[in-house]
Design a protein around this motif. Sequence first.
Motif, PDB file in Angstrom:
ATOM      1  N   ILE A 385      75.331-118.083  85.599  1.00 21.35           N
ATOM      2  CA  ILE A 385      75.161-117.411  86.887  1.00 21.35           C
ATOM      3  C   ILE A 385      73.743-117.659  87.386  1.00 21.35           C
ATOM      4  O   ILE A 385      73.520-118.007  88.539  1.00 21.35           O
ATOM      5  N   THR A 386      72.779-117.450  86.482  1.00 23.75           N
ATOM      6  CA  THR A 386      71.365-117.588  86.823  1.00 23.75           C
ATOM      7  C   THR A 386      70.672-118.402  85.745  1.00 23.75           C
ATOM      8  O   THR A 386      70.451-117.872  84.664  1.00 23.75           O
ATOM      9  N   PRO A 387      70.399-119.695  85.963  1.00 21.91           N
ATOM     10  CA  PRO A 387      70.653-120.487  87.171  1.00 21.91           C
ATOM     11  C   PRO A 387      72.095-120.998  87.193  1.00 21.91           C
ATOM     12  O   PRO A 387      72.761-120.993  86.153  1.00 21.91           O
ATOM     13  N   ALA A 388      72.565-121.430  88.357  1.00 24.28           N
ATOM     14  CA  ALA A 388      73.932-121.938  88.497  1.00 24.28           C
ATOM     15  C   ALA A 388      73.978-123.379  87.987  1.00 24.28           C
ATOM     16  O   ALA A 388      73.934-124.341  88.744  1.00 24.28           O
ATOM     17  N   ALA A 389      74.020-123.512  86.656  1.00 21.67           N
ATOM     18  CA  ALA A 389      73.981-124.838  86.023  1.00 21.67           C
ATOM     19  C   ALA A 389      74.695-124.749  84.681  1.00 21.67           C
ATOM     20  O   ALA A 389      75.028-123.660  84.201  1.00 21.67           O
ATOM     21  N   VAL A 390      74.939-125.896  84.086  1.00 22.34           N
ATOM     22  CA  VAL A 390      75.628-125.957  82.800  1.00 22.34           C
ATOM     23  C   VAL A 390      75.017-127.079  81.973  1.00 22.34           C
ATOM     24  O   VAL A 390      74.367-127.975  82.508  1.00 22.34           O
ATOM     25  N   GLY A 391      75.213-126.995  80.653  1.00 20.53           N
ATOM     26  CA  GLY A 391      74.737-128.057  79.764  1.00 20.53           C
ATOM     27  C   GLY A 391      73.564-127.627  78.899  1.00 20.53           C
ATOM     28  O   GLY A 391      72.926-126.607  79.153  1.00 20.53           O
ATOM     29  N   VAL A 392      73.305-128.408  77.847  1.00 20.55           N
ATOM     30  CA  VAL A 392      72.162-128.153  76.963  1.00 20.55           C
ATOM     31  C   VAL A 392      71.060-129.142  77.324  1.00 20.55           C
ATOM     32  O   VAL A 392      71.292-130.356  77.386  1.00 20.55           O
ATOM     33  N   ALA A 524      59.607-122.700  84.435  1.00 16.52           N
ATOM     34  CA  ALA A 524      59.984-122.671  85.854  1.00 16.52           C
ATOM     35  C   ALA A 524      60.237-124.087  86.376  1.00 16.52           C
ATOM     36  O   ALA A 524      61.213-124.350  87.087  1.00 16.52           O
ATOM     37  N   VAL A 525      59.353-125.020  86.002  1.00 11.99           N
ATOM     38  CA  VAL A 525      59.478-126.409  86.445  1.00 11.99           C
ATOM     39  C   VAL A 525      60.723-127.055  85.833  1.00 11.99           C
ATOM     40  O   VAL A 525      61.491-127.751  86.512  1.00 11.99           O
ATOM     41  N   LEU A 526      60.948-126.806  84.530  1.00  8.41           N
ATOM     42  CA  LEU A 526      62.087-127.425  83.844  1.00  8.41           C
ATOM     43  C   LEU A 526      63.418-126.895  84.379  1.00  8.41           C
ATOM     44  O   LEU A 526      64.356-127.661  84.600  1.00  8.41           O
ATOM     45  N   GLU A 527      63.496-125.575  84.616  1.00  7.71           N
ATOM     46  CA  GLU A 527      64.747-125.028  85.144  1.00  7.71           C
ATOM     47  C   GLU A 527      65.037-125.581  86.534  1.00  7.71           C
ATOM     48  O   GLU A 527      66.186-125.876  86.874  1.00  7.71           O
ATOM     49  N   ASP A 528      64.005-125.715  87.338  1.00  7.36           N
ATOM     50  CA  ASP A 528      64.172-126.292  88.668  1.00  7.36           C
ATOM     51  C   ASP A 528      64.755-127.699  88.570  1.00  7.36           C
ATOM     52  O   ASP A 528      65.627-128.088  89.346  1.00  7.36           O
ATOM     53  N   GLY A 529      64.289-128.448  87.593  1.00  7.80           N
ATOM     54  CA  GLY A 529      64.814-129.797  87.371  1.00  7.80           C
ATOM     55  C   GLY A 529      66.277-129.780  86.952  1.00  7.80           C
ATOM     56  O   GLY A 529      67.078-130.615  87.400  1.00  7.80           O
ATOM     57  N   VAL A 530      66.643-128.824  86.096  1.00  6.82           N
ATOM     58  CA  VAL A 530      68.034-128.688  85.660  1.00  6.82           C
ATOM     59  C   VAL A 530      68.933-128.366  86.858  1.00  6.82           C
ATOM     60  O   VAL A 530      70.028-128.918  87.003  1.00  6.82           O
ATOM     61  N   LEU A 531      68.460-127.493  87.743  1.00  8.06           N
ATOM     62  CA  LEU A 531      69.236-127.143  88.934  1.00  8.06           C
ATOM     63  C   LEU A 531      69.444-128.352  89.845  1.00  8.06           C
ATOM     64  O   LEU A 531      70.534-128.588  90.348  1.00  8.06           O
ATOM     65  N   ARG A 532      68.362-129.102  90.043  1.00  8.91           N
ATOM     66  CA  ARG A 532      68.474-130.303  90.901  1.00  8.91           C
ATOM     67  C   ARG A 532      69.456-131.298  90.289  1.00  8.91           C
ATOM     68  O   ARG A 532      70.270-131.905  90.995  1.00  8.91           O
ATOM     69  N   GLU A 533      69.386-131.444  88.980  1.00 13.30           N
ATOM     70  CA  GLU A 533      70.285-132.361  88.271  1.00 13.30           C
ATOM     71  C   GLU A 533      71.733-131.913  88.424  1.00 13.30           C
ATOM     72  O   GLU A 533      72.633-132.734  88.641  1.00 13.30           O
ATOM     73  N   SER A 534      71.962-130.601  88.333  1.00 10.89           N
ATOM     74  CA  SER A 534      73.327-130.058  88.437  1.00 10.89           C
ATOM     75  C   SER A 534      73.896-130.221  89.840  1.00 10.89           C
ATOM     76  O   SER A 534      75.108-130.304  90.018  1.00 10.89           O
ATOM     77  N   ASN A 535      73.028-130.241  90.851  1.00 12.90           N
ATOM     78  CA  ASN A 535      73.480-130.298  92.244  1.00 12.90           C
ATOM     79  C   ASN A 535      73.639-131.720  92.775  1.00 12.90           C
ATOM     80  O   ASN A 535      73.979-131.911  93.939  1.00 12.90           O
ATOM     81  N   ARG A 536      73.342-132.703  91.925  1.00 11.92           N
ATOM     82  CA  ARG A 536      73.491-134.095  92.396  1.00 11.92           C
ATOM     83  C   ARG A 536      74.937-134.464  92.606  1.00 11.92           C
ATOM     84  O   ARG A 536      75.802-134.036  91.866  1.00 11.92           O
TER      85      ARG A 536
END
Length: 536
Positions: A385-392, A524-536
């Motif tokens: 849910i927070t963040p809206a992403a999946v994966g390790v 904070a920076v790493l999670e932002d990257g995970v979110l961007r990756e998930s939204n591609r």
Amino acid sequence: MCTAMAASTDSFYLGFDFSTQQLKVVAVDGDLNVVYQTNVQFDSELPEFRTHGGVHIHADRLTVTSPVLMWVKALDLVLEKMKSAGFDFSCVRALSGSGQQHGSVYWKTGAHQALRDLDPGKSLHELLQESFAVSDSPVWMDSSTTDQCQSLEAAVGGPQKLVDITGSRAYERFTGNQIAKIFKSSPNQYQETERISLVSSFAASVFLGSYGAIDYSDGSGMNLMDIFSKQWDESCLLATAPHLQERLGTTVPSSTVLGLVSQYYVSRYGFPGDCKVVAFTGDNPGSLAGMRLQEGDIAVSLGTSDTVFLWIKEPRPAVEGHIFCNPVDGSAYMALLCYKNGSLTRERIRNECAGESWDAFSTVLKSTTIGNNGNMGIYLDSMEITPAAVGVHRYSRENVKVVSFPAREEIRALVEGQFLAKRYHAEKLGYKIIPGTRVLATGGASSNKDILQVLSDVFNAPVYTIDVANSACLGSAYRALHGLVAESGVSFAEATRKAPESQLSVSPTPGAEKVFDALLARYAVLEDGVLRESNR
């Protein structure tokens, strides 16, 4: 004459909790000792309603409802149980309660008269069976209103605009979107509705024999109320259904005495005529009261999902998480964050890296370096849910993504990552660690002191444990007592000072603050990257 069940007092305060699977009641005395408790399990004790887990899951798997009359009949049953046990209702000075958040009840035209004319010779179930325009109420598990959510956000200017007004973006379970769906799909039932209650205010209404107002705290979980003015927002009402404000009534502070208990309960059960009904609230706000959170505190429930409750003075509503009005302090707010990847993820890593042993898992946490030598992980086994992403997602100290960690580093990366996420999102919503901040830990994993040590180090605050098996119920009893003195300026903390205290479990490790302040910025920076990756 009141024959008290407890020697220390001749006054009782009742707290009810209309939760998903059961109705619970707790009685406390004036010293806040629990003197009585019982419950009614919906599935097993009311089998005629054919619920599973207290709900009906419909063929589309998205629509989830509960029969309103089941809740009414459960109240009949619980009061009869109390009577059979010899509970002395004449000692009850006040009662309050909580209800599962986001459920809604649709009173049919004429129901108000039925409430006023309750015949003490008959059960509530008999008296109210014709009082509801919608027989099965939508509840928090329902996720069938995606179209209504999109429509509401568009009508007010987008998700962030809705967040700025109501404290949350549009969620399928939130009451406004459920009302919009009923208006669209069942216009005749909406037309027949003279009042819409939340589960909490429905229960208060049954005790009052009159419609009980929605309190600020539960009202802020509807996508309809401006959490700053604490009034219904006109733009949200217009986007939801016509003539909605008259069906909702007014909102009131959570400590409001709504009135006296209905004569029905005086005659049928022996309640005193001057027994007060204090506004009911949602189960999450009720739990905040039961845990007796104070300014600066954070409660972390470590279960199948992890839930974070925050006491906030200056909220910054965000698209992730929820801001509600605080149920025990009218000038404050509470925030709620929920994480799907909780205990099940911890168990998976334990099984893979610690031979399925919590003792071995704990030994690793004790013997590895705070900060994990800069190795960090974000572990989202299922869509979060927070963040809206999946994966390790694993990162070396140089922020390079890696495929795996050694078992010992994997364990610490998981636990540190989970708690860094909680602190990061809490601070985004306006939470501040202040002198005196406490972390109150509950849930299954709160029994593991080595996991709690990491929690304490990440938040740089002592961690206390508290038994909150019935926190919403207990919080309701505390709120009943507070309601009697709130108008004279007595704070909730002062009114409940005799309640059992939480127990100190662990304190921060010296030097941990510096380590985790640096890691938080990286996270904070790493999670932002995970979110961007998930939204591609």
